[in-house]
Design an enzyme around this catalytic site. Structure first.
Site, PDB file in Angstrom:
ATOM      1  N   ASN A 124       2.282   6.863   4.202  1.00 17.47           N
ATOM      2  CA  ASN A 124       2.840   5.608   4.690  1.00 17.47           C
ATOM      3  C   ASN A 124       3.113   4.710   3.491  1.00 17.47           C
ATOM      4  OD1 ASN A 124       3.742   3.639   6.470  1.00 17.47           O
ATOM      5  ND2 ASN A 124       1.816   3.467   7.594  1.00 17.47           N
ATOM      6  N   ASP A 129       0.138   5.348   0.639  1.00 17.88           N
ATOM      7  CA  ASP A 129      -0.957   6.154   1.188  1.00 17.88           C
ATOM      8  C   ASP A 129      -0.754   7.652   1.073  1.00 17.88           C
ATOM      9  OD1 ASP A 129      -2.448   4.019   2.072  1.00 17.88           O
ATOM     10  OD2 ASP A 129      -1.694   4.084   4.124  1.00 17.88           O
ATOM     11  N   TRP A 160      -9.256   9.510  16.298  1.00 16.72           N
ATOM     12  CA  TRP A 160      -7.804   9.683  16.255  1.00 16.72           C
ATOM     13  C   TRP A 160      -7.309  10.756  15.288  1.00 16.72           C
ATOM     14  CZ3 TRP A 160      -5.272   9.092  11.606  1.00 16.72           C
ATOM     15  CH2 TRP A 160      -5.962   8.418  10.595  1.00 16.72           C
ATOM     16  N   GLU A 181       0.842  -1.202   0.000  1.00 14.29           N
ATOM     17  CA  GLU A 181       0.000   0.000   0.000  1.00 14.29           C
ATOM     18  C   GLU A 181       0.874   1.246   0.000  1.00 14.29           C
ATOM     19  OE1 GLU A 181      -3.420   1.855   2.949  1.00 14.29           O
ATOM     20  OE2 GLU A 181      -3.373  -0.312   2.620  1.00 14.29           O
ATOM     21  N   GLY A 207      -4.995  13.792  17.756  1.00 18.53           N
ATOM     22  CA  GLY A 207      -5.048  12.537  18.487  1.00 18.53           C
ATOM     23  C   GLY A 207      -6.415  12.159  18.988  1.00 18.53           C
ATOM     24  N   GLU A 222       5.599   5.988   8.635  1.00 21.74           N
ATOM     25  CA  GLU A 222       4.782   7.192   8.552  1.00 21.74           C
ATOM     26  C   GLU A 222       5.623   8.469   8.483  1.00 21.74           C
ATOM     27  OE1 GLU A 222       4.692   4.988  11.029  1.00 21.74           O
ATOM     28  OE2 GLU A 222       2.660   4.187  11.280  1.00 21.74           O
ATOM     29  N   ARG A 249      10.276   5.305  19.587  1.00 23.15           N
ATOM     30  CA  ARG A 249       9.591   4.203  18.911  1.00 23.15           C
ATOM     31  C   ARG A 249      10.568   3.105  18.524  1.00 23.15           C
ATOM     32  NH1 ARG A 249       6.042   5.221  13.425  1.00 23.15           N
ATOM     33  NH2 ARG A 249       5.284   3.088  13.109  1.00 23.15           N
ATOM     34  N   GLU A 270      -3.261  10.261   3.137  1.00 29.22           N
ATOM     35  CA  GLU A 270      -4.437  10.450   3.980  1.00 29.22           C
ATOM     36  C   GLU A 270      -4.436  11.898   4.460  1.00 29.22           C
ATOM     37  OE1 GLU A 270      -4.381   7.561   7.122  1.00 29.22           O
ATOM     38  OE2 GLU A 270      -5.080   5.946   5.817  1.00 29.22           O
TER      39      GLU A 270
END
Length: 276
Positions: free
Chosen positions: A117, A100, A186, A98, A190, A127, A261, A102
């Site tokens: 992404n 993306d 979200w 995929e 957030g 991302e 992360r 968005e």
């Protein structure tokens, strides 16, 4: 700097054999929310609308393995908080690929967030997010995805490093999708800012799509595209500078910089000079 993302990239795809130009009646199917999708002007314009109970989406009839896709979109105007307008390529199945775009709505006066992404074999986690530096709601703007065997360029560059163990979408044909849906749990700050349903229906509009790509033929498991067209396209120096300009001024999240992360170290592709 031009408002249109396609003009910020300036990439030529060479001589691809399959080209489709804008007629939504001929090339697209509405996949959900049929009564919230309208094709107008003899197939030249398509609108999607969102109300509290449902949004809508459409999909290109063909599948492709590599190509360039241009779509002109006018996003939801006014207080668009909680809404997500999408434009993306995707294959099928749990191990799907995929690419993306968005567009995450926001309260009036605040910029849209563009969330990007890249998935390969069902895994994303790549991302990058940008604040749009222009108003995407008052006029149509062109958004471009370039995908070939060497790289993917949707406002960023993701280079094929399969030889170094980095998954890259290169085997699964993908379809073109767009949708408008409710993600107020979200999408905006957030989830702290919810959709204001007194402003519904929210409407996004699409026109002037152009596809220069390799049509996938399932019966022969092949695509009608010259091999050379898949191998040589990329960014020139001016294109790289334009992308760096956008990233330096308007990027608000980059997974390659998220050390919390990735406490054991960022992914391999983040360390390479070919990765923007």
């Amino acid at each position: 700097m031009s408002a249109s993302l396609s003009l910020a990239i300036l990439v030529l795809l060479g001589h691809l054999m399959a080209t489709s130009e804008a007629n939504f009646n001929q090339h697209f199917d509405v996949t959900w929310g049929h009564h919230r999708s309208q094709i107008k002007d003899g197939g030249q314009l398509l609108t999607l609308s969102l109300e509290k109970d449902s949004g809508a989406g459409f999909q290109f009839k063909n599948q492709y393995l590599f190509g360039r896709i241009d779509m002109q979109i006018k996003l939801v105007a006014g207080n668009s908080a909680g809404t997500v307008t999408t434009f993306y390529l995707s294959s099928q199945g749990s191990n799907h690929d995929e690419i993306d775009f968005e567009f995450l709505g926001n309260s009036s006066g605040n910029p849209y967030t563009l969330h990007t992404n890249v998935f390969s074999q069902g895994k994303g986690n790549r991302e990058q997010q940008f604040h749009l530096w222009f108003d995407p709601t008052t006029a149509f703007h062109t958004y471009t995805i370039l995908w070939n065997s060497q790289r993917i360029i949707p406002i960023r560059v993701f280079t094929n490093m399969k030889s170094q163990g980095v998954p890259f979408p290169s085997k699964q044909p993908m379809s073109i999708h767009s949708s408008l849906w409710n993600a107020d749990e979200w999408a905006t700050q957030g989830g702290r800012v919810k959709a204001d349903w007194t402003n519904a229906p929210f409407v996004a509009s699409y026109k002037n799509f152009k596809v220069e790509a390799c049509i996938w033929k399932p019966a022969s498991a092949s695509s009608t595209c010259s091999p050379g067209a898949r191998q040589t396209q990329g960014l020139d120096a001016a294109g790289r500078n334009r992308i760096r300009w956008v990233q330096s001024k308007y990027m608000i999240y980059n997974y390659c910089s998220d050390l919390k992360r990735f406490p054991q170290g960022v992914p391999y592709e983040c360390k390479q000079s070919r990765f923007l």
